[in-house]
Design a protein around this motif. Sequence first.
Motif, PDB file in Angstrom:
ATOM      1  N   LEU A 139      19.334   6.574  45.843  1.00 46.70           N
ATOM      2  CA  LEU A 139      18.295   7.468  45.343  1.00 46.70           C
ATOM      3  C   LEU A 139      18.938   8.805  45.053  1.00 46.70           C
ATOM      4  O   LEU A 139      19.551   9.408  45.940  1.00 46.70           O
ATOM      5  CB  LEU A 139      17.175   7.626  46.376  1.00 46.70           C
ATOM      6  N   MET A 143      14.138  13.597  41.740  1.00 42.72           N
ATOM      7  CA  MET A 143      13.685  12.434  40.995  1.00 42.72           C
ATOM      8  C   MET A 143      12.530  12.850  40.094  1.00 42.72           C
ATOM      9  O   MET A 143      11.713  13.697  40.473  1.00 42.72           O
ATOM     10  CB  MET A 143      13.225  11.346  41.973  1.00 42.72           C
ATOM     11  N   VAL A 164      16.856   3.464  43.102  1.00 39.45           N
ATOM     12  CA  VAL A 164      15.429   3.772  43.234  1.00 39.45           C
ATOM     13  C   VAL A 164      14.953   4.506  41.995  1.00 39.45           C
ATOM     14  O   VAL A 164      13.830   4.316  41.534  1.00 39.45           O
ATOM     15  CB  VAL A 164      15.167   4.597  44.508  1.00 39.45           C
ATOM     16  N   ASN A 165      15.816   5.363  41.441  1.00 44.96           N
ATOM     17  CA  ASN A 165      15.500   6.019  40.174  1.00 44.96           C
ATOM     18  C   ASN A 165      15.471   4.973  39.067  1.00 44.96           C
ATOM     19  O   ASN A 165      16.088   3.921  39.182  1.00 44.96           O
ATOM     20  CB  ASN A 165      16.557   7.069  39.815  1.00 44.96           C
ATOM     21  N   ILE A 201      21.089   8.572  49.847  1.00 47.71           N
ATOM     22  CA  ILE A 201      20.472   9.596  49.011  1.00 47.71           C
ATOM     23  C   ILE A 201      21.517  10.628  48.638  1.00 47.71           C
ATOM     24  O   ILE A 201      22.323  11.053  49.473  1.00 47.71           O
ATOM     25  CB  ILE A 201      19.303  10.283  49.742  1.00 47.71           C
TER      26      ILE A 201
END
Length: 390
Positions: A139, A143, A164-165, A201
């Motif tokens: 991630l 975002m 995740v993006n 992340i």
Amino acid sequence: GVGLLSGTVGAAARTRSIFAFYALAAGVMFLLALGPEPTLFDVRVLYKAPYSWLMLAPGFEGSLRAPARFGMVMALALSVTAGLAWHQLTARLSTRRTLGLTIAAAAIIVAEGWASPLTVVAAPQPIAWPARCAGLPRLELPMGDPQGDAAAQYRAMLDRTRSVNGLSGYMPPHTMALIFGLRGHDSDALAAIAEHGPLCISTDLAQEGAARTVRWLSAPRRAEPLGASAGRMFHFITRSSPLVTPPTGATLPLAAAASREGPVSLPDLTDGRRLTMWETAEGQRRGHQLRLTLACTATVQSVALLQDGGRFARRLAIEVSGDGAGWRRAWDGTTGGLVVRAALRDPRHPWTDIPVAADGVREIRLNLLRADAAAGWAVAEVRVRGRCEP
């Protein structure tokens, strides 16, 4: 209408003219591409455009939101029509002359559509993720920026891992809730993603608010800092335990609904349609309220909301009362994580189930506890579960 009933069109139909079919198809696609209310110089030119009739069909009432897409089909039909017309125009010419004219026409078409200079965005630079992140989903924060999300997806593709993006012509229902949840530092929204497995992340330290985001992620029992490198801070999140789904009971009948501004249409909240809803007139403010009156005094197990996209309550308190005078708080918290879970569980019907567990309830009050000027609050459906008391 007169044109369609003319003798020329009738003759074309009887002979099954391919040219006439594609020419008429191009005209129909052009009319549909104008949308439900076509205008010329801000003046409406058609009272009931064909697209407005199409909106009566399932799927066209709001899901297919870009009538101009019919222009692509129109271009295809025009291309076939032009090809057939060119064939007829050159049918009596010699092969050499036909070839020369065709090459000339093709050159004109290429010249007319030539775009130069054409600016191409440079390929995103790779990120040196910590060794602990090898093979894990990623991630990248912040975002929600299309260019940044596209770069994150590109990098994950090259590294043969998941992101995740994401960026495409489709926005999954959970994505908007996750974007707003992360912007508001909603820990439960992050936990909703971590329920599907550990992830890493990366936070771009050059972006506005990055320092606050890093402090939020680095809080105890939230994420493990993995250090900073090349202007980015890295964190690791372990897999979190799935949230227990609230108990489900019978759907209780509602007698009325209201907000601080006045009565709310109860059918808008119970008709089973996501296009009819109650919504705030502007962004979310502390004190915005939706009040529900049950048709019986009941033991309430949960309140389920069908909220619209990113317009979910950032932080909500649910209060209950037996007489509308004395109130007690039954639940409060952020709803971003609940919305993300609901959308992942059932994208078509992302019901946000909130546990209440209160008896002697006749009135329910939903109060906003956190402001957000970026989006309002919209509730398409409400479902209160429990059982009526004797």
